[in-house]
Design a protein around this motif. Structure first.
Motif, short mmCIF file in Angstrom:
data_model
loop_
_atom_site.label_atom_id
_atom_site.label_comp_id
_atom_site.label_asym_id
_atom_site.label_seq_id
_atom_site.Cartn_x
_atom_site.Cartn_y
_atom_site.Cartn_z
N GLY A 103 59.20 21.47 62.75
CA GLY A 103 58.62 20.62 61.72
C GLY A 103 57.88 21.48 60.73
O GLY A 103 58.01 22.72 60.72
N ARG A 146 61.55 18.76 69.24
CA ARG A 146 60.25 19.00 68.63
C ARG A 146 59.93 20.48 68.54
O ARG A 146 59.13 20.90 67.71
N TYR A 174 57.64 12.91 57.91
CA TYR A 174 56.48 13.55 57.30
C TYR A 174 56.43 13.23 55.80
O TYR A 174 57.47 13.09 55.15
N SER A 214 57.37 25.11 66.44
CA SER A 214 57.49 23.69 66.13
C SER A 214 58.66 23.45 65.19
O SER A 214 58.86 24.20 64.23
N LEU A 228 51.94 13.94 59.04
CA LEU A 228 52.82 13.13 59.87
C LEU A 228 52.52 11.66 59.66
O LEU A 228 51.35 11.24 59.74
N ARG A 239 66.47 19.42 57.45
CA ARG A 239 65.72 18.17 57.46
C ARG A 239 66.42 17.16 56.56
O ARG A 239 67.27 17.54 55.74
N TYR A 281 62.59 12.74 66.48
CA TYR A 281 62.69 12.75 65.03
C TYR A 281 61.41 12.14 64.46
O TYR A 281 61.00 11.05 64.88
N ARG A 282 60.77 12.85 63.51
CA ARG A 282 59.48 12.42 62.98
C ARG A 282 59.49 12.50 61.46
O ARG A 282 60.02 13.45 60.88
N TYR A 335 62.13 15.28 60.15
CA TYR A 335 62.36 16.50 60.92
C TYR A 335 62.81 16.15 62.34
O TYR A 335 62.54 15.07 62.84
N ARG A 368 63.66 23.76 61.35
CA ARG A 368 62.93 22.97 60.36
C ARG A 368 63.56 22.96 58.98
O ARG A 368 63.30 22.07 58.18
#
Length: 677
Positions: free
Chosen positions: A31, A18, A92, A29, A49, A117, A89-90, A108, A114
């Motif tokens: 992301g 993260r 967006y 960050s 998000l 991705r 892992y997120r 991400y 970042r």
């Protein structure tokens, strides 16, 4: 033919981050930037998000699950869907309203930053497959666009609606007579060739892999001995009906305690994560007991000793809620805070801890690093306990009633998770055997085996009047947890399933390196580990908690190795705990071993030496003998000199492992209500 239904799968391994460290901006960050996330600043082009249950996130997880199902040859009557993306892992959404652009979605978490991705589920799948297979920590073995050269990255769709699978470019066919003499080169990529050979070979000869350790729902156990499809070929004989061996009876009072459902999760001598208040630390359990809570109900509490470097040790701490503890294997330990220790792949016993404290290893936290390296040392260990017999004069074997394996304590008569069997197999231990080498009495060179019956967790759609088979030779913990899980899956009318433990092998003899770790009840531990447990219950979903946690040896990249043997548990801990630390034998030991600090004002002072701490765990442990006073003073002096280099407070180790959000445990409410939903 029954309709296919979705089975949730979970990828336990992750390389996601993260936050990342950059030379220019320090930690940032991993992301979208703050500017990109600011909707007010740019209403026409911003990021947001997506929640776990957003329809697009669900669609990505179904696509990835479908591709994984196809790769792992899942059961035909099932469809797979990911419970969630790998840790950190997120997903967006890029909302784009300017100049007629359409919204886009990006995943991400890739650890490089970042800019790396993934733009689609298909884009991410090769990396997901590499994480799931768990065969290597080298990202060059992955074929995704961020890890691999371009010539490996080709991904083609497979026919059908359920998803896709990566198709790597292969080298030209090699003639058999040239295989032995042809030199290997990067262009032929031996790992890719081996992968293709495995997929094209018979399932009967498919080698075991670490896929099982990372995926909740594995491919079915292949049917050995079946001939190729041919109408004229004779049918294979029916498999014999297996009869389970009787369950061994407990031989000690502590063993009997641990055989009960929902009495204690943790055991004296085990390695655990514990809640420090602002972060999580690593500790060993020294005592446990049941106490009466405000509702006059029995609750477990534990006395834990935090791990540290040899020159200073935090005070013991009383933990009165099991939600403030985690099994050692529940999380992966981070690398040391001192980069020099991380780069050197250091071992706890070989580190110059005085030099670390004095700052000669750079900036970091010596206490945290001591706990991390001590935990990895413990993970590599084993020690046999409670000898039962000695047949070395005839068979060269001794048997034992239990053992410490890595961070956990195992008993004869209980289930353990296995590495073989695609992650859904357990073994009920009937014997722990030490086998000496011929004409040798040296236990250091002895091999250790466990003997027991192997079971596989099996689920199928429910049919009217169907009941799971009853097996009295399963431990009561296993049976009660199975009953709970069947209640959950049966409650969802639209997707009712019923499960049972199927006996696959009787009296199997396996090396301890094939044990992943203790088996834990999903009904008890999953509500603590899974933040969305309640939502899953409402959908009739309960996954196997064993797939949420690591295996013994994973922390040292030493899975499949027996490890280092120690004569007892205290020798294993070495200098990571204070001198004079004792591990309670519980009901099998003297009463004074079970007394908690401050619990009884009539306890003789000699019994409480070295345990002068409050219930909140604040303060410093006292020296246990007058001869230690000078040594303690020297330690304090050394630490004082290093305070400018590595301050030691909970706030400074917040990034060691951040607190995760807690939920009220569903299981306890379920048990208190008599097992009724």
């Amino acid at each position: 033919m029954s309709l296919a239904y979705y089975k949730p799968v979970w990828i336990a391994r992750s390389d996601g981050e993260r936050e990342i460290k950059t030379k220019k901006h320090g930690r940032e960050s991993n992301g979208p930037t703050d500017v990109q996330l600011n909707k007010e600043a740019s209403e026409d082009d911003y990021f947001e998000l997506l929640p776990v249950y957003h329809e697009v996130a669900q669609e990505w997880k179904r696509i990835l699950g479908g591709m994984l199902h196809r790769e792992q040859k899942g059961q035909a009557d099932q469809k797979w869907t990911l419970v969630d993306f790998p840790e950190n892992y997120r997903l967006y959404k890029n909302v784009r309203k300017d100049r007629g652009k359409t919204d886009a979605y990006f995943l991400y978490g890739y650890p490089v930053g970042r800019k790396k991705r993934y733009k689609s589920a298909l884009d991410f799948f090769p990396h997901l497959l590499w994480l799931a297979e768990g065969k290597s920590d080298d990202r060059t073995d992955c074929s995704c666009k961020h890890c691999a050269p371009e010539w490996i990255q080709e991904v083609k769709p497979l026919p059908g609606r359920d998803g896709f699978a990566p198709m790597r470019k292969e080298a030209p066919p090699i003639k058999k007579e040239n295989v032995a003499t042809r030199p290997q080169s990067f262009a032929t990529n031996p790992q890719v060739v081996v992968k293709q050979q495995q997929r094209s070979s018979s399932q009967d000869n498919k080698p075991s892999s670490k896929v099982a350790a990372k995926v909740v729902i594995p491919p079915p156990v292949p049917k050995a001995g079946l001939p190729a499809s041919n109408s004229s070929a004779p049918r294979a004989p029916a498999a014999p009906v297996l009869t389970p061996n009787p369950l061994p009876s407990p031989k000690s009072r502590e063993q009997d305690q641990d055989a009960h459902y929902n009495r204690y999760i943790y055991r004296p001598g085990e390695l655990t994560w514990f809640n420090r208040g602002t972060a999580w630390g690593l500790s060993v359990i020294t005592k446990r007991e049941l106490f009466k809570d405000q509702r006059n109900q029995d609750r477990p509490r534990y006395l834990v000793q935090p791990l540290s470097h040899p020159f200073a040790h935090p005070a013991t701490k009383v933990i009165s809620a099991e939600t403030d503890l985690r099994p050692w294997l529940a999380w992966s330990a981070p690398g040391p805070t001192h980069q020099a220790l991380a780069a050197a792949n250091s071992h706890y016993n070989t580190v110059d801890w005085k030099a670390v404290i004095e700052g000669r290893y750079g900036v970091g936290d010596a206490e945290v690093d001591g706990s991390i390296l001590a935990a990895k040392m413990i993970d590599d260990s084993f020690a046999l306990i409670e000898p039962l017999s000695n047949n070395t004069t005839t068979t060269g074997e001794r048997t034992y009633n239990g053992m410490f394996l890595g961070g956990e304590k195992l008993w004869v008569g209980e289930p353990v998770r296995l590495r073989p069997g695609n992650g859904q197999d357990i073994l009920i231990i009937h014997q722990i055997i030490e086998k000496l080498k011929p004409n040798s009495t040296n236990v250091a060179s002895a091999t250790i085996h466990v003997v027991g019956d192997v079971y596989h967790y099996t689920s199928q759609p429910y049919t009217p009047n169907q009941e799971p088979p009853v097996n009295p030779n399963l431990p009561i913990r296993l049976r009660q947890d199975l009953d709970y899980r069947n209640r959950v899956t049966f409650a969802k009318v639209s997707a009712r399933t019923i499960s049972h433990w199927k006996l696959n092998q009787v009296a199997a003899r396996l090396g301890i390196e094939q044990i992943k770790g203790r088996w834990y009840e999903s009904s008890i531990l999953l509500p603590i580990l899974h933040a969305h447990f309640q939502q899953d219950l409402s959908q009739g979903i309960i996954t196997d908690v064993g797939t949420w946690i690591n295996g013994r040896g994973d922390a040292n990249s030493a899975a499949g190795k027996a490890g280092t043997r120690y004569k007892d548990r205290l020798e294993t801990f070495g200098k990571a705990v204070p001198q004079g630390t004792k591990i309670s034998r519980g009901l099998d030991g003297p009463v004074e071993e079970n007394i908690f600090p401050g619990a009884n004002s009539n306890v003789p002072a000699t019994m409480m030496a070295g345990l002068a701490v409050s219930e909140t765990g604040q303060g410093q442990g006292q020296a246990q003998a007058q001869g230690q006073t000078q040594q303690v003073q020297v330690q304090v002096q050394v630490q004082a000199q290093a305070q400018q280099v590595q301050p030691a407070s909970d706030g400074d180790i917040a990034e060691f492992i951040d607190l995760d959000p807690m939920e009220d445990g569903f299981t306890q409410n379920y048990i208190e209500q008599g097992g009724q939903f």
